[in-house]
Enzyme design. Structure first.
Site, PDB file in Angstrom:
ATOM      1  N   SER A 173      -3.881   3.975  -3.857  1.00 38.84           N
ATOM      2  CA  SER A 173      -3.702   5.176  -3.062  1.00 38.84           C
ATOM      3  C   SER A 173      -4.859   6.153  -3.319  1.00 38.84           C
ATOM      4  CB  SER A 173      -2.334   5.802  -3.367  1.00 38.84           C
ATOM      5  OG  SER A 173      -1.978   6.752  -2.401  1.00 38.84           O
ATOM      6  N   GLU A 238       2.895  -0.754   5.341  1.00 39.89           N
ATOM      7  CA  GLU A 238       2.531   0.621   4.982  1.00 39.89           C
ATOM      8  C   GLU A 238       2.538   1.516   6.212  1.00 39.89           C
ATOM      9  OE1 GLU A 238      -0.060   1.512   1.682  1.00 39.89           O
ATOM     10  OE2 GLU A 238      -0.899  -0.503   1.833  1.00 39.89           O
ATOM     11  N   HIS A 273       3.810   0.949   0.848  1.00 40.08           N
ATOM     12  CA  HIS A 273       2.832   1.640   0.003  1.00 40.08           C
ATOM     13  C   HIS A 273       3.261   1.629  -1.462  1.00 40.08           C
ATOM     14  CE1 HIS A 273      -0.621   4.220  -0.554  1.00 40.08           C
ATOM     15  NE2 HIS A 273       0.112   5.126  -1.193  1.00 40.08           N
TER      16      HIS A 273
END
Length: 292
Positions: A173, A238, A273
């Site tokens: 991320s 995601e 995610h």
């Protein structure tokens, strides 16, 4: 982040308040689990920032040339999964267990510390993003990179026998965004850059300007391309453009393969995610341990 109902919050607080004496007398006292083949300490950087360092290392002596090292960002969240995966591979046929994993985190028990935004980002320029994160600091990524390269890595080199030419960096991320910044700003600092679900969207995709400058440098000096390998991963489930952005980056970087830059992209089916890091562990360890 959604707020929990007050009733739920008060229930949790009430449960935490139950005295330990409520356990029956014959039950042994519980002790915290200590993960084998690991150690941890707090390290203060030259500019006064305190980081928690987690290390997973083999019990056996180092191989000739030293252990390869994988540095894992967001250590509080990521280290345990990487450490146990490394250790259990001693039952396999490869050399994945014969390496050192270094988690870089922050003191405390939070899975993600708010300081990560400061560590992983440049100063925010987009007004809407500034407003959304008004209560958080940004812009410390180069200070953090200096700590990684000039302070932490030498400290690890003094404590353990390591292979200076087989050093890898993992980020997820915003950590993945930071990993891309390291590739662009300091090519060759790490032999393998592993960026999972990198937040390329961050700050109106400002990282794209760095990418363009990096590509121009490699085209002028192909030796820069041969110094690093890039492994990109994202989850098929995601939200937003996370997977599409990572896939598009991989295609753009493939144009540099003629200059020696090795790029691999893995789209992880059925992963969101939050679940991408767990799924990415073995592939990341394998990439960090590779001699190619």
């Amino acid at each position: 982040m959604r707020s929990r109902p007050l009733a739920v919050t008060f229930s949790v607080i009430a449960l935490l308040a139950v005295p330990a004496a409520a356990a029956t007398a014959y039950e042994p006292a519980a002790a915290p689990y200590t993960m084998p083949e690991t150690e941890t300490w707090d390290m203060t950087s030259g500019d006064g920032q305190v980081f928690r360092i987690f290390v997973s290392r083999p019990a056996a002596p180092a191989p000739e040339g030293g252990y390869p090292v994988l540095y894992v960002l967001d250590g509080n969240a990521m280290f345990a999964g990487f450490a146990e995966a490394r250790r259990i591979h001693c039952f396999g046929t490869g050399d994945i267990d014969k390496m050192i994993v270094v988690g870089v985190g922050h003191p405390g028990e939070h899975i993600y510390d708010s300081r990560r935004m400061f560590d992983f980002t440049a100063p925010i320029e987009t007004p809407a993003l500034k407003q959304a994160y008004a209560g958080h600091k940004s812009g410390g990524r180069d200070r953090f990179l200096k700590f990684l390269l000039d302070e932490l890595r030498p400290a690890i080199g003094k404590r353990y026998s390591v292979d200076a030419h087989r050093q890898s960096l993992y980020g997820h991320s915003l950590g993945g965004l930071f990993a891309l910044h390291v590739l662009y700003a300091r090519p060759g600092a790490f032999r393998t850059i592993i960026a999972t679900s990198p937040s390329i969207w961050w700050d109106n995709q400002s990282i794209l300007a760095e990418e363009q400058a990096f590509r121009a440098r490699v085209e002028k000096d192909p030796a820069l391309g041969r110094t690093s390998r890039l492994l990109l991963m994202a989850g098929a489930l995601e939200d937003g453009t996370m997977a599409a952005d990572a896939g598009a980056l991989a295609k753009r970087m493939e144009a540099l393969s003629g200059h020696g830059l090795r790029v691999e992209y893995m789209l992880l089916d059925d992963e969101t995610h939050i679940s991408v890091p767990s799924r990415s562990v073995t592939a990341s360890l394998r990439a960090a341990a590779s001699r190619r």
